[in-house]
Design a protein around this motif. Sequence first.
Motif, PDB file in Angstrom:
ATOM      1  N   GLU A 111      15.032  -5.317  26.805  1.00  0.00           N
ATOM      2  CA  GLU A 111      14.313  -6.461  26.043  1.00  0.00           C
ATOM      3  C   GLU A 111      13.147  -7.503  27.216  1.00  0.00           C
ATOM      4  O   GLU A 111      13.204  -7.555  28.063  1.00  0.00           O
ATOM      5  CB  GLU A 111      15.523  -8.166  26.188  1.00  0.00           C
ATOM      6  N   GLU A 113       9.844 -10.122  25.777  1.00  0.00           N
ATOM      7  CA  GLU A 113       9.719 -11.396  25.217  1.00  0.00           C
ATOM      8  C   GLU A 113       7.547 -11.433  25.308  1.00  0.00           C
ATOM      9  O   GLU A 113       6.799 -11.352  26.364  1.00  0.00           O
ATOM     10  CB  GLU A 113       9.751 -12.476  25.813  1.00  0.00           C
ATOM     11  N   ARG A 114       6.554 -11.390  24.466  1.00  0.00           N
ATOM     12  CA  ARG A 114       5.625 -11.545  24.078  1.00  0.00           C
ATOM     13  C   ARG A 114       5.621 -12.023  22.856  1.00  0.00           C
ATOM     14  O   ARG A 114       5.303 -12.394  21.989  1.00  0.00           O
ATOM     15  CB  ARG A 114       5.288  -9.943  23.509  1.00  0.00           C
ATOM     16  N   ASN A 115       4.300 -12.988  23.783  1.00  0.00           N
ATOM     17  CA  ASN A 115       3.508 -14.250  22.682  1.00  0.00           C
ATOM     18  C   ASN A 115       4.720 -14.363  21.538  1.00  0.00           C
ATOM     19  O   ASN A 115       4.587 -15.163  20.398  1.00  0.00           O
ATOM     20  CB  ASN A 115       2.551 -13.365  21.658  1.00  0.00           C
ATOM     21  N   GLY A 116       5.630 -14.636  22.683  1.00  0.00           N
ATOM     22  CA  GLY A 116       6.906 -15.808  21.698  1.00  0.00           C
ATOM     23  C   GLY A 116       7.506 -15.117  20.379  1.00  0.00           C
ATOM     24  O   GLY A 116       8.845 -15.273  19.410  1.00  0.00           O
ATOM     25  N   LYS A 117       7.804 -13.483  20.293  1.00  0.00           N
ATOM     26  CA  LYS A 117       8.365 -12.334  19.815  1.00  0.00           C
ATOM     27  C   LYS A 117       9.104 -11.847  21.134  1.00  0.00           C
ATOM     28  O   LYS A 117       8.667 -11.064  22.014  1.00  0.00           O
ATOM     29  CB  LYS A 117       7.572 -11.956  19.069  1.00  0.00           C
ATOM     30  N   LYS A 118      10.679 -11.837  20.769  1.00  0.00           N
ATOM     31  CA  LYS A 118      11.374 -11.040  20.959  1.00  0.00           C
ATOM     32  C   LYS A 118      11.488  -9.581  20.958  1.00  0.00           C
ATOM     33  O   LYS A 118      11.717  -9.386  19.539  1.00  0.00           O
ATOM     34  CB  LYS A 118      13.162 -11.935  21.517  1.00  0.00           C
ATOM     35  N   ILE A 201      17.600 -11.039  17.829  1.00  0.00           N
ATOM     36  CA  ILE A 201      15.958  -9.842  18.361  1.00  0.00           C
ATOM     37  C   ILE A 201      14.528  -9.641  16.660  1.00  0.00           C
ATOM     38  O   ILE A 201      15.166  -9.739  15.878  1.00  0.00           O
ATOM     39  CB  ILE A 201      16.354  -8.453  18.954  1.00  0.00           C
ATOM     40  N   ASP A 202      13.628  -9.897  17.497  1.00  0.00           N
ATOM     41  CA  ASP A 202      12.320 -10.086  16.216  1.00  0.00           C
ATOM     42  C   ASP A 202      11.944  -8.467  15.414  1.00  0.00           C
ATOM     43  O   ASP A 202      12.194  -8.169  14.909  1.00  0.00           O
ATOM     44  CB  ASP A 202      11.396 -10.250  16.488  1.00  0.00           C
ATOM     45  N   SER A 225      14.814 -10.260  10.483  1.00  0.00           N
ATOM     46  CA  SER A 225      14.083  -9.159  11.640  1.00  0.00           C
ATOM     47  C   SER A 225      13.757  -7.626  11.544  1.00  0.00           C
ATOM     48  O   SER A 225      14.175  -7.480  10.535  1.00  0.00           O
ATOM     49  CB  SER A 225      15.073  -8.287  12.513  1.00  0.00           C
TER      50      SER A 225
END
Length: 263
Positions: A111, A113-118, A201-202, A225
């Motif tokens: 996992e 996380e980038r810019n608030g997205k998982k 999870i996005d 998602s």
Amino acid sequence: MSDYKKTYFLSDFHLGAPDHASSMEREKIIVQFLDEIKKDAAEIFLVGDMFDFWYEYRKVVPKGYVRLLGKLAELSDMGISLHFFVGNHDMWMKDYFKKELNISVYFEPKEFERNGKKFLIGHGDGLGPGDHGYKRLKKFFRNPFFKWLFGILPPLVGMGLANYLSRRSRVQTGASEEMFLGEDKEWLLIYCKEMIAKKNIDFFVFGHRHLAIDYRLSSKNGYNSRYINLGDWIHYYTYAVFDGEQLELKSYKGQENKIIRNR
């Protein structure tokens, strides 16, 4: 977000297959793409099966691929973060990529996380229901004793055997790899559904399937998602790019019409 450096995702180059000439042509296209994205890339995820076979002996690695490896070295030296997830064709990675190219290597889905997205990222082999024969085989190949045993074979013998098995794998799986099997039969899609029932999870980003898929999912609690399968660089030349807000699945050769989408 025009000033946001982008994140790129690619998988399934299968360099070395089916022959040297076509592999070389494909490698040059991949290098051209990497050269074009270096101006706005913050990081690049290579999500498995970059090679049709890879084994790191103590002092020997498979010959070839110098154009790709040289380009990856250039990108790494520029400060672009590189990540590699081993696939079922190049699972026998050790520390060569880390030492020579400063590429982080992962052996299991992970996992981020980038810019608030998982994101949950992995090659995708052995996930979800079914394919029990391969799951047993994967445990066997990942066993340290078997890896050591393979390593004591002369490279000519070991790589000849590996290339034979690799060709058999493509023959056995090739017929179903270009056809979407339906929501209830796509193992990775089922896996994603099971996961979003447990956690938010996005974006699920996988390879392995050799079919470009952008599939929107919703959990029972209303969380939205997406399952992204990156396709391959054999037929589709597809990749995903995240600009800080949106994740898009595209084709470098303009074959977006072949991407499977559910809405």
